[in-house]
Design a protein around this motif. Structure first.
Motif, PDB file in Angstrom:
ATOM      1  N   UNK A  15     -46.116  -2.027   1.463  1.00 45.49           N
ATOM      2  CA  UNK A  15     -47.003  -2.352   2.572  1.00 45.49           C
ATOM      3  C   UNK A  15     -46.532  -3.610   3.291  1.00 45.49           C
ATOM      4  N   UNK A  16     -46.128  -4.601   2.498  1.00 45.47           N
ATOM      5  CA  UNK A  16     -45.641  -5.831   3.113  1.00 45.47           C
ATOM      6  C   UNK A  16     -44.368  -5.583   3.900  1.00 45.47           C
ATOM      7  N   UNK A  17     -43.493  -4.743   3.324  1.00 43.68           N
ATOM      8  CA  UNK A  17     -42.231  -4.438   3.991  1.00 43.68           C
ATOM      9  C   UNK A  17     -42.469  -3.696   5.296  1.00 43.68           C
ATOM     10  N   UNK A  18     -43.469  -2.801   5.274  1.00 44.68           N
ATOM     11  CA  UNK A  18     -43.741  -2.001   6.460  1.00 44.68           C
ATOM     12  C   UNK A  18     -44.047  -2.889   7.657  1.00 44.68           C
ATOM     13  N   UNK A  19     -44.698  -4.009   7.399  1.00 45.42           N
ATOM     14  CA  UNK A  19     -45.043  -4.901   8.497  1.00 45.42           C
ATOM     15  C   UNK A  19     -43.815  -5.581   9.082  1.00 45.42           C
ATOM     16  N   UNK A  20     -42.679  -5.509   8.365  1.00 44.17           N
ATOM     17  CA  UNK A  20     -41.440  -6.103   8.848  1.00 44.17           C
ATOM     18  C   UNK A  20     -40.447  -5.038   9.309  1.00 44.17           C
ATOM     19  N   UNK A  21     -40.952  -3.850   9.618  1.00 50.76           N
ATOM     20  CA  UNK A  21     -40.105  -2.830  10.211  1.00 50.76           C
ATOM     21  C   UNK A  21     -39.350  -1.963   9.228  1.00 50.76           C
ATOM     22  N   UNK A  22     -39.750  -1.918   7.939  1.00 46.85           N
ATOM     23  CA  UNK A  22     -39.065  -1.058   6.976  1.00 46.85           C
ATOM     24  C   UNK A  22     -39.203   0.405   7.391  1.00 46.85           C
ATOM     25  N   UNK A  23     -38.157   1.184   7.140  1.00 45.30           N
ATOM     26  CA  UNK A  23     -38.145   2.590   7.534  1.00 45.30           C
ATOM     27  C   UNK A  23     -38.477   3.458   6.324  1.00 45.30           C
ATOM     28  N   UNK A  24     -39.436   4.353   6.501  1.00 40.17           N
ATOM     29  CA  UNK A  24     -39.737   5.343   5.460  1.00 40.17           C
ATOM     30  C   UNK A  24     -38.852   6.553   5.710  1.00 40.17           C
ATOM     31  N   UNK A  25     -38.060   6.920   4.708  1.00 36.50           N
ATOM     32  CA  UNK A  25     -37.061   7.968   4.879  1.00 36.50           C
ATOM     33  C   UNK A  25     -37.423   9.196   4.056  1.00 36.50           C
TER      34      UNK A  25
END
Length: 248
Positions: A15-25
């Motif tokens: 969740x924290x990473x998602x806020x920094x633009x992490x891509x779900x693949x």
């Protein structure tokens, strides 16, 4: 947990990473025609099924480097179960219903959803072989020493180390071997139910390899063990080296 798609995620801080633009693949999907729907190693057109659940519970190695699960293809029911081993966003089919098993003359049958993988990529899974009904239940494991799939324990094998008020020494594993998972040293842990040639109040046990961890009818931490419960997923789980385990 049942899924129609598998996704790769960076860590428990998704969740924290998602806020920094992490891509779900997407790794695999049950959406017909999607490039990730193809069952690895199988002929063109063999895809993970949909709209029914394509994937069962996803099990990861302790460090998360490997993952392992049972899945279903869009083939006929007698040959549509596969065991998929992955690392990151790549995977392979390591066993397939209806294909030849490592045991001469016997094919893989129904695949158990209980399975496990360790940090070396060694894995274990249960299967119902195309054998006689008194010897068809088996737990396989991948042996890193020989780079091959071998039998870890099979119905009809000697079940050692048990307490039996009727007289111990002639017990055999029965037709219910489940909760398979594998420690980092390659030892397979599992639950054995319906053990043969034993008092019925003592016929369920937890094993680490061929060593009894706990047995129905024997003293536990706060009383006498009853049967071991399976509400969802594996009944017994262990940490990487087996020093700690948990069961209901």
């Amino acid at each position: 947990m049942k899924m129609n798609s598998l996704v790769a995620y960076a860590s428990g801080l998704a969740l924290a990473c998602a806020s920094h633009g992490a891509v779900i693949e997407v790794i695999h999907t049950g959406i017909a025609g999607h490039p990730t729907a193809h069952v690895p190693g199988q002929a063109a057109g063999v895809e993970f099924r949909g709209p029914l659940a394509a994937f069962l519970t996803l099990y990861g190695s302790p460090t998360g480097n490997y993952w392992f699960l049972k899945a279903f293809s869009n083939e006929a029911d007698a040959v549509n179960e596969v065991m998929i081993l992955g690392s990151g966003n790549t995977s392979s089919t390591v066993a397939k219903e209806g294909s030849a098993s490592p045991l001469a003359g016997l094919n893989y049958g129904f695949m158990d959803s209980d399975c496990g993988v360790n940090d070396s990529g060694a894995y274990t899974f249960g299967n119902r072989l195309s054998a006689g009904t008194t010897t068809d239940e088996i737990l396989f494991k991948y042996d890193t020493g020989t780079s091959s799939i071998v039998s870890a324990v099979r119905e009809g094998d000697v079940a050692p180390g048990l307490t039996d008020p009727s007289g111990a020494g002639n017990e055999l594993f029965g037709n219910s071997l489940n909760s398979a998972h594998i420690l980092n040293n390659g030892v397979v842990r599992f639950k054995a139910d319906t053990i043969q040639n034993i008092n019925t109040n003592f016929r369920s046990a937890l094993y680490s390899g061929l060593t009894v961890l706990a047995q129905e009818g024997t003293p536990g931490p706060t009383g006498t063990y009853d049967s071991f419960v399976a509400l969802s997923g594996n009944t017994i789980s262990s940490d990487a080296n087996g020093a700690h385990w948990i069961v209901e």
